[in-house]
Write an enzyme that holds these catalytic residues in place. Structure first.
Site, PDB file in Angstrom:
ATOM      1  N   ASP A 182      85.647  21.628 -23.136  1.00 25.29           N
ATOM      2  CA  ASP A 182      86.712  21.033 -24.108  1.00 25.29           C
ATOM      3  C   ASP A 182      87.963  21.334 -24.245  1.00 25.29           C
ATOM      4  OD1 ASP A 182      87.256  21.011 -26.943  1.00 25.29           O
ATOM      5  OD2 ASP A 182      85.312  20.325 -27.671  1.00 25.29           O
ATOM      6  N   ALA A 214      87.417  31.155 -32.739  1.00 24.05           N
ATOM      7  CA  ALA A 214      86.228  31.702 -31.259  1.00 24.05           C
ATOM      8  C   ALA A 214      85.487  31.147 -30.901  1.00 24.05           C
ATOM      9  CB  ALA A 214      84.658  32.130 -32.840  1.00 24.05           C
ATOM     10  N   TYR A 215      85.390  28.886 -31.985  1.00 22.56           N
ATOM     11  CA  TYR A 215      84.607  27.888 -30.959  1.00 22.56           C
ATOM     12  C   TYR A 215      85.608  27.666 -29.634  1.00 22.56           C
ATOM     13  CZ  TYR A 215      83.724  23.563 -29.432  1.00 22.56           C
ATOM     14  OH  TYR A 215      83.952  22.022 -28.660  1.00 22.56           O
ATOM     15  N   CYS A 216      87.122  27.805 -29.982  1.00 19.82           N
ATOM     16  CA  CYS A 216      87.554  27.798 -28.429  1.00 19.82           C
ATOM     17  C   CYS A 216      87.591  28.884 -26.852  1.00 19.82           C
ATOM     18  CB  CYS A 216      89.213  27.503 -28.749  1.00 19.82           C
ATOM     19  SG  CYS A 216      89.611  25.609 -29.667  1.00 19.82           S
ATOM     20  N   LYS A 261      83.893  28.622 -25.701  1.00 28.65           N
ATOM     21  CA  LYS A 261      84.606  27.074 -24.514  1.00 28.65           C
ATOM     22  C   LYS A 261      85.418  27.926 -23.410  1.00 28.65           C
ATOM     23  CE  LYS A 261      81.942  23.850 -26.255  1.00 28.65           C
ATOM     24  NZ  LYS A 261      81.076  23.297 -25.647  1.00 28.65           N
TER      25      LYS A 261
END
Length: 235
Positions: free
Chosen positions: A133, A145-147, A150
């Site tokens: 991403d 958390a998502y970042c 990734k």
């Protein structure tokens, strides 16, 4: 002889379109899905082999690896595309969601790369493509958390590129605003476009072309290519 590719998250959006494109090119596609088989059923009708696994369960990933090993001894391409997307509020109130973010984006790709290494080594031009991403470089404060997960995958891309060379190449693609979701309203779309220098929704074809570029250029490994219309310049 047909080439073999495993695409995770193959039932929708980029995974689905990439699978169709590679089927057109003569690939035997192993199409992973989790809960929704709608798109995978269409791929199955075109010759793809469907494989279900909940990537939030590492044991399910191991089972998928064993299924693939029973069906082929060679894998030419692995595309780690499966994803889940939770904001801070969700992961703060649900530890299962927090675990899923890291299991799906980091643990599962790690297990797949290591578990399928022997099959990849049997290919003449083996390639791993990790879909990360643009926010791995400049994380969104609303999706920490998502970042972070990734970013872990982006780091693993470089780590595996070092350790698996010269036999296996490992690269990443960082998508930006390629395809809005149905729940994105006009205000959101306009804001994103205003932050994107090329001022256009990219669509999925630029992502597919980048996979082909990585496949066809044998001197690329450890690279991470932004396919974002320049939006990463403004975040």
């Amino acid at each position: 002889m047909a080439k073999n590719v495993l695409i995770t998250g193959a039932g929708r959006r980029f995974g689905y379109e990439l699978a169709n494109h590679l089927i057109d090119e003569g690939y035997q596609v192993f199409a992973h899905y989790n809960s929704s088989k709608n798109g995978v059923e269409a791929l199955e009708q075109r010759g793809a082999i469907p494989l279900q696994a909940d990537f939030n369960e590492p044991s399910a990933v191991q089972s998928l690896i064993e299924q693939i090993k029973k069906k082929t001894d060679t894998l030419d391409m692995l595309v780690n595309n499966a994803s889940c997307f939770f904001d801070n509020e969700t992961v703060d109130s649900d530890t299962d969601a927090l675990a899923a973010v890291y299991n799906v984006h980091a643990v599962a790709p790690y297990l797949l790369i290591t578990g399928l290494q022997s099959l990849l080594e049997h290919s003449d031009n083996p390639l791993v493509v990790n879909i990360t991403d643009i926010y791995t470089d400049s994380p969104s404060p609303s999706y920490i958390a998502y970042c972070g997960a990734k970013a872990a995958l982006a780091n693993m891309t470089q780590g595996f590129a070092k350790t698996l060379a010269p036999k296996i190449r490992v690269n990443a693609i960082q998508p930006g605003p390629i395809l809005f979701l149905p729940d994105h309203d006009d205000a959101h779309r306009q804001k994103v476009m205003s932050e994107t220098p090329l001022n256009v929704e990219g669509g999925l074809q630029p992502m597919i072309e980048t996979v082909k570029f990585l496949r066809d250029n044998p001197f690329l490994t450890g690279e991470s290519i932004k396919v974002d219309g320049g939006r990463s310049l403004n975040i």
